[in-house]
Scaffold this motif. Structure first.
Motif, PDB file in Angstrom:
ATOM      1  N   GLY A   1      -0.204  -3.779  -6.325  1.00  0.00           N
ATOM      2  CA  GLY A   1      -0.084  -3.777  -4.867  1.00  0.00           C
ATOM      3  C   GLY A   1      -0.585  -5.065  -4.255  1.00  0.00           C
ATOM      4  O   GLY A   1       0.036  -5.623  -3.341  1.00  0.00           O
TER       5      GLY A   1
ATOM      6  N   GLU B   1      -2.427  -0.308 -10.705  1.00  0.00           N
ATOM      7  CA  GLU B   1      -1.669  -0.067  -9.474  1.00  0.00           C
ATOM      8  C   GLU B   1      -2.234  -0.881  -8.317  1.00  0.00           C
ATOM      9  O   GLU B   1      -1.476  -1.407  -7.497  1.00  0.00           O
ATOM     10  N   SER B   2      -3.558  -1.007  -8.255  1.00  0.00           N
ATOM     11  CA  SER B   2      -4.173  -1.800  -7.200  1.00  0.00           C
ATOM     12  C   SER B   2      -3.824  -3.279  -7.356  1.00  0.00           C
ATOM     13  O   SER B   2      -3.544  -3.968  -6.380  1.00  0.00           O
TER      14      SER B   2
ATOM     15  N   ARG C   1      -6.119   5.286  -6.968  1.00  0.00           N
ATOM     16  CA  ARG C   1      -5.206   4.427  -7.706  1.00  0.00           C
ATOM     17  C   ARG C   1      -5.925   3.823  -8.903  1.00  0.00           C
ATOM     18  O   ARG C   1      -7.122   3.552  -8.850  1.00  0.00           O
ATOM     19  N   SER C   2      -5.166   3.567  -9.935  1.00  0.00           N
ATOM     20  CA  SER C   2      -5.741   2.880 -11.087  1.00  0.00           C
ATOM     21  C   SER C   2      -5.874   1.397 -10.766  1.00  0.00           C
ATOM     22  O   SER C   2      -5.338   0.901  -9.777  1.00  0.00           O
TER      23      SER C   2
END
Length: 138
Positions: free
Chosen positions: A12, A8-9, A4-5
């Motif tokens: 999340g 994105e992390s 994940r980039s």
């Protein structure tokens, strides 16, 4: 393994943080309002809170596609609800003994467990819950 980039992390992590806050808010509001609506001996508000807690935790698990979503929401609710069951020296108690308190507390705990079990696991899943598929279907 899925990479994940950083964006994105971070997204999340923010989503899990908001689910935790949602659990805390549900614990505070539910703790103070669960005895508000009763029809005779039936604690209707407590039952509605248990159903709402189940729906939110199950929805969090399904939307996050991991049991961690349900778990994070449940931990937020538990961190608020458990201290509400303690009686202070002056006799104050938020979740009192009685039908409404018992339904809200124990029904909520059961709802959390059921929502966690019904949420999808992040991995391949359990063969017990998803069914067994034979390796050689001959």
């Amino acid at each position: 393994m899925e990479h994940r980039s950083q964006a994105e992390s971070a997204l999340g992590g923010a989503a899990y943080g908001m689910l935790f806050v949602l659990g805390v808010v549900m614990g505070v509001v539910g703790g103070f309002t669960h005895p508000s609506l009763q029809f005779g001996p039936f604690p209707a508000a407590a039952v509605l809170w248990v159903l709402a807690l189940f729906g939110v935790c199950l929805g969090a698990g399904k939307l996050m596609r991991a049991r961690l979503g349900a778990l994070v929401t449940a931990v937020g609710w538990l961190l608020v609800t458990m201290p509400f069951t303690l009686e202070l020296r002056v006799g104050d108690l938020v979740i009192a003994r009685g039908a409404a308190g018992y339904v809200y507390l124990y029904g909520g705990l059961a709802a959390l467990v059921i929502a966690y079990v019904m949420s999808p696991s992040a991995g391949s899943g359990s063969w017990l819950l998803r069914g067994y598929t034979p390796k050689n279907p001959t």
